[in-house]
Design a protein around this motif. Structure first.
Motif, short mmCIF file in Angstrom:
data_model
loop_
_atom_site.label_atom_id
_atom_site.label_comp_id
_atom_site.label_asym_id
_atom_site.label_seq_id
_atom_site.Cartn_x
_atom_site.Cartn_y
_atom_site.Cartn_z
N UNK A 18 47.16 64.86 118.90
CA UNK A 18 47.05 63.51 119.37
C UNK A 18 46.03 63.19 120.25
N UNK A 19 45.24 62.07 120.12
CA UNK A 19 44.20 61.52 121.11
C UNK A 19 44.79 60.35 121.72
N UNK A 20 44.28 60.18 122.98
CA UNK A 20 44.49 59.07 123.84
C UNK A 20 43.06 58.93 124.46
N UNK A 21 42.77 57.61 124.54
CA UNK A 21 41.10 56.98 124.91
C UNK A 21 41.65 55.93 125.77
N UNK A 22 40.90 55.89 127.06
CA UNK A 22 41.27 54.86 127.73
C UNK A 22 39.99 53.86 127.95
N UNK A 56 33.78 62.87 124.60
CA UNK A 56 34.07 63.07 123.34
C UNK A 56 33.34 64.48 122.81
N UNK A 57 32.04 64.44 122.98
CA UNK A 57 31.06 65.57 122.55
C UNK A 57 31.54 66.89 123.33
N UNK A 58 31.66 66.72 124.63
CA UNK A 58 31.87 67.79 125.45
C UNK A 58 33.43 68.58 125.04
N UNK A 59 34.26 67.57 124.91
CA UNK A 59 35.82 67.75 124.67
C UNK A 59 35.86 68.57 123.36
N UNK A 60 35.27 68.27 122.36
CA UNK A 60 35.32 68.96 121.02
C UNK A 60 34.70 70.22 121.15
N UNK A 275 43.16 63.81 126.49
CA UNK A 275 43.04 62.22 127.09
C UNK A 275 41.55 62.13 127.48
N UNK A 276 41.10 61.10 127.13
CA UNK A 276 39.67 60.79 127.60
C UNK A 276 39.62 59.55 127.99
N UNK A 277 38.28 59.31 128.80
CA UNK A 277 37.98 57.81 129.45
C UNK A 277 38.54 58.10 130.91
N UNK A 278 38.15 57.06 131.80
CA UNK A 278 38.32 57.03 132.99
C UNK A 278 39.86 56.93 133.64
#
Length: 391
Positions: A18-22, A56-60, A275-278
């Motif tokens: 699951x992916x959440x983006x803010x 995103x790049x750093x997360x994956x 969980x990505x974003x501010x």
């Protein structure tokens, strides 16, 4: 922790599906809102999308994803992005994450921010579910809570979304608003049901710190309904929606069969998620993180490293408590099988025996046929008392 064994079993190390983006930008700040959001005017939105792409790049790279089954883009109001920004953002998501062909891909939207061009852009980018923040169909109450849309904007936005090919649509309604009467809520619910949507989320107002409503509340200038009237509103919502064929699958959520929010069920099952974003939260491999919240501080951080404000390990005892608290929000309850698979074969009985026994005697919990526990009808009304037993 109730009756916790001396040695806790290890947490199951799943890779999130699951992916959440803010997206933290809004047209305006509502009076009740304590989410990490900022009025979009004058904000460096394109620079934010650059930084988000880098996160995103750093997360994956750090935690390579398997197939992503659910995506949820929240805010803020993600639909304040213009079509060009929206196209770029959604392409970035697909470039970095392998999205399943049957994934649920939700985006939050405010009524009035989704014209046909933007909806077409969202469809092309993979979005297949929209959650609109309607809150109420009462014009005066909309002003009272700081919303800038009108009731007719909700109707038009839903019509536009259906015309664009969206079938999986949801709206949020709120109850317990300042000066709100049961009759006003009934009118809003009737208008919501007329839209013939597959999903409704219905939330009681919570007065949160760092909001205008909190400051008014502190000065005794926020005329909220009495507790009995708010309870009557909630009971009416449950009765009315179930009478229309909607199943209450979680304390605040109602759906037609097959339209339950798969992404939110990930949270309620205490399963991991990116969980990505501010200001975003994430949970994976026994670690919970929260990102830096401010827009420019987030941009500065995410352009060079993962933009973490803090990262904390979650020990098995806390994770077990979380499993019970969030899992019991679902009216299907929690299953022994799922508990054991997350916690190395541990059982709810040996971990929480006294609390479970007490809640059953109080008539708030009951055993399920599938080997677990769920809220009783009385437990649904007194959910916070149940959840507090597992802290």
């Amino acid at each position: 922790m109730n009756n916790m064994k001396a040695t806790s079993p290890p947490l199951h190390a799943w890779t999130p599906r699951a992916l959440y983006i803010h997206i933290p930008f809004c047209t305006n700040k509502c009076f009740y809102c304590d989410f990490n959001s900022y009025v979009a005017a004058g904000q460096p939105i394109d620079a934010y999308l650059d930084a988000l792409d880098n996160e995103m790049k750093l997360t994956v790279a750090k935690l390579p994803p398997e197939t992503i089954d659910t995506v949820f883009v929240g805010g803020g109001t993600p639909t304040v992005l213009d079509p060009k920004q929206m196209t770029r953002f959604l392409a970035s998501v697909r470039r970095h994450f392998p999205i399943a062909s049957n994934a649920e891909f939700t985006m939050e939207a405010n009524p009035g921010t989704t014209d046909p061009e933007k909806l077409a852009t969202m469809r092309e980018g993979g979005v297949n579910r929209i959650s609109f923040g309607a809150q109420t169909f009462d014009e005066e109450l909309l002003k009272t809570i700081g919303r800038i849309h009108e009731a007719r904007d909700v109707v038009q936005s839903i019509a536009n979304a259906k015309a664009a090919g969206f079938e999986n649509l949801s709206i949020d309604l709120m109850f317990g608003l300042p000066n709100q009467k049961l009759a006003q809520l009934k009118d809003s619910v009737n208008k919501a049901i007329e839209l013939d949507l597959p999903h409704y989320s219905l939330y009681g107002l919570k007065v949160e710190e760092n909001t205008l409503f909190y400051r008014l509340y502190q000065r005794d200038e926020l005329p909220l309904p009495e507790e009995e009237e708010e309870l009557a509103m909630y009971e009416y919502l449950m009765e009315r929606l179930s009478g229309e064929g909607y199943r209450q699958y979680e304390i605040s959520n109602f759906a037609r069969p097959g339209f339950e929010s798969r992404h939110n069920i990930t949270y309620w099952r205490n399963e991991p998620y990116y969980g990505l974003g501010a200001g975003a939260h994430g949970y994976a491999h026994g670690l919970r993180h929260v990102n830096i919240k401010g827009v420019q501080p987030y941009i500065d951080a995410a352009n060079s490293a993962l933009p973490r404000l803090e990262t904390n390990p979650v020990d098995a005892a806390d994770a077990m408590g979380d499993f019970m608290m969030v899992g019991l929000r679902m009216l299907g309850g929690v299953r022994e099988e799922d508990f054991g698979s997350q916690f190395g074969g541990a059982t709810m009985e040996e971990t929480f025996g006294p609390a479970l026994s007490k809640l059953q005697k109080q008539g708030l919990l009951e055993r399920t046929e599938r080997g677990g526990y769920r809220l009783t009808p009385q437990g649904v009304l007194l959910g916070n008392e149940v959840f507090g037993a597992f802290v």
